[in-house]
Write a protein that holds these residues in place. Structure first.
Motif, mmCIF file in Angstrom:
data_model
loop_
_atom_site.group_PDB
_atom_site.id
_atom_site.type_symbol
_atom_site.label_atom_id
_atom_site.label_comp_id
_atom_site.label_asym_id
_atom_site.label_seq_id
_atom_site.Cartn_x
_atom_site.Cartn_y
_atom_site.Cartn_z
ATOM 1 N N CYS A 98 -1.864 2.947 2.411
ATOM 2 C CA CYS A 98 -2.908 2.798 1.404
ATOM 3 C C CYS A 98 -4.271 2.917 2.080
ATOM 4 C CB CYS A 98 -2.785 1.438 0.714
ATOM 5 S SG CYS A 98 -4.051 1.171 -0.544
ATOM 6 N N ASP A 156 -4.600 5.512 -3.776
ATOM 7 C CA ASP A 156 -3.327 4.905 -3.396
ATOM 8 C C ASP A 156 -3.104 3.589 -4.142
ATOM 9 O OD1 ASP A 156 -2.785 6.910 -1.414
ATOM 10 O OD2 ASP A 156 -4.253 5.919 -0.118
ATOM 11 N N ARG A 157 -4.194 2.915 -4.468
ATOM 12 C CA ARG A 157 -4.078 1.640 -5.199
ATOM 13 C C ARG A 157 -5.155 1.596 -6.271
ATOM 14 N NH1 ARG A 157 -3.951 -2.193 -1.069
ATOM 15 N NH2 ARG A 157 -1.673 -1.914 -1.159
ATOM 16 N N GLY A 167 1.475 6.063 -5.112
ATOM 17 C CA GLY A 167 0.462 5.040 -5.334
ATOM 18 C C GLY A 167 0.984 3.911 -6.203
ATOM 19 N N THR A 223 1.642 0.626 0.061
ATOM 20 C CA THR A 223 1.915 0.437 -1.361
ATOM 21 C C THR A 223 3.358 -0.010 -1.571
ATOM 22 O OG1 THR A 223 2.738 2.677 -1.813
ATOM 23 C CG2 THR A 223 0.338 2.365 -1.788
#
Length: 326
Positions: free
Chosen positions: A24, A93-94, A131, A18
């Motif tokens: 991620c 995380d994303r 994130g 990230t």
């Protein structure tokens, strides 16, 4: 060249780390319409949780049979509102939200509110520690520093969706801005007959071609490892009576009163008041690329600067004080 740029956009969405430098391993798509973005990510080996605002029963009528097939293959969750995601989605995380747009014709105010709600929901309920939130927008919509044309910044920003402001209100900053090239079918609700049309009938989504689009990478301000690419800026004037022999010294004193959040200070005016006293006006621009500065916090700084003028030996123009920062 277009194919290589598209591959680059997909590579950014599938990047193993990230913007905050964390690994991620979990990805969520919001508002994915026909689920073609999530399908492209899954085909690239990304473990993605796919969601769409549309009800499962509406997918075929709005997008066609392929959307239904994608929903089954991805085990997608339908009927998920990006502004109010269910608590059991978890943290990621994303988080990806591509080309958001309220139903109906262009409405700047409603689209600003949409971005603000999604930023708040992502920070509060969806983003894992370190994130990032990826938002793709057409050229000119975001209103961030890299988007604004030289010489026409003010007008362009006023017409934009003001992503920097939405991010700051949620404690986020725009960490990076990168060109976006389409790597999946882009279709959406823009231009359809407004919110009530969903009640009357399920309308077919329309294809659109992103123009000068960018992907905006947002992250929590206190988790970034470098200054942000853009940040919200707020402007106000302080006006006072008194003798000013050194504009530079006054600018430095006002900047100091802003506590390190002054991006710029400049004289705007000097004139003789009706009673013979000399009045001065200085403009301050507040912002930070390391700290999220929401409007209320910026307004509190304005109050501190106005109070500091008295301490500098000036007489504040009380009728010009107390105006909320813009």
């Amino acid at each position: 060249a277009g194919a290589s740029r598209a591959a680059g956009s997909l590579a950014r969405y599938a990047r193993p780390t990230t913007a905050c430098g964390a690994a991620c391993s979990s990805v969520l798509t919001l508002g994915d319409g026909d689920l073609s973005c999530a399908a492209a990510l899954a085909a690239a080996g990304v473990d993605v949780v796919a969601t769409t605002l549309d009800a499962e029963a509406d997918l075929d009528a709005r997008y066609g049979a392929r959307a239904v097939e994608r929903a089954d293959a991805l085990d997608a969750r339908c009927g998920v509102d990006a502004t109010d995601p269910p608590a059991d989605l978890g943290r990621f995380d994303r988080v990806i939200f591509n080309f958001p747009h309220v139903m109906g014709k262009q409405n700047i105010g409603r689209n600003r509110a949409l971005l603000a709600s999604v930023c708040e929901a992502a920070e509060d309920r969806l983003l894992a520690p370190s994130g990032e939130l990826l938002i793709a927008l057409d050229g000119g919509q975001a209103g961030t520093a890299p988007d604004l044309p030289s010489g026409g910044e003010d007008d362009a920003w006023k017409r934009s969706w003001q992503l920097d402001v939405a991010a700051a209100e949620a404690g986020l900053l725009v960490a990076a801005v990168e060109p976006f090239e389409t790597f999946y079918e882009t279709r959406g609700h823009r231009g359809l007959g407004g919110a009530d049309a969903r009640v009357r009938e399920v309308q077919k989504a329309r294809a659109f071609t992103p123009r000068d689009a960018c992907v905006y990478v947002l992250a929590r301000a206190d988790e970034l490892q470098a200054p942000a690419a853009s940040a919200a800026a707020f402007v106000f004037e302080v006006q006072f009576f008194g003798s000013v022999d050194d504009d530079e010294a006054v600018c430095e004193a006002l900047a100091a009163a802003a506590g390190g959040h002054a991006l710029g200070v400049r004289r705007m005016d000097r004139y003789t008041h009706a009673d013979g006293r000399t009045a001065h006006a200085f403009e301050l621009t507040l912002g930070s690329r390391t700290v999220a500065l929401p409007r209320d916090a910026a307004d509190a700084i304005r109050v501190s600067v106005e109070e500091a003028c008295e301490g500098l030996g000036f007489e504040s123009r009380t009728e010009k004080m107390g105006r909320r920062i813009s």
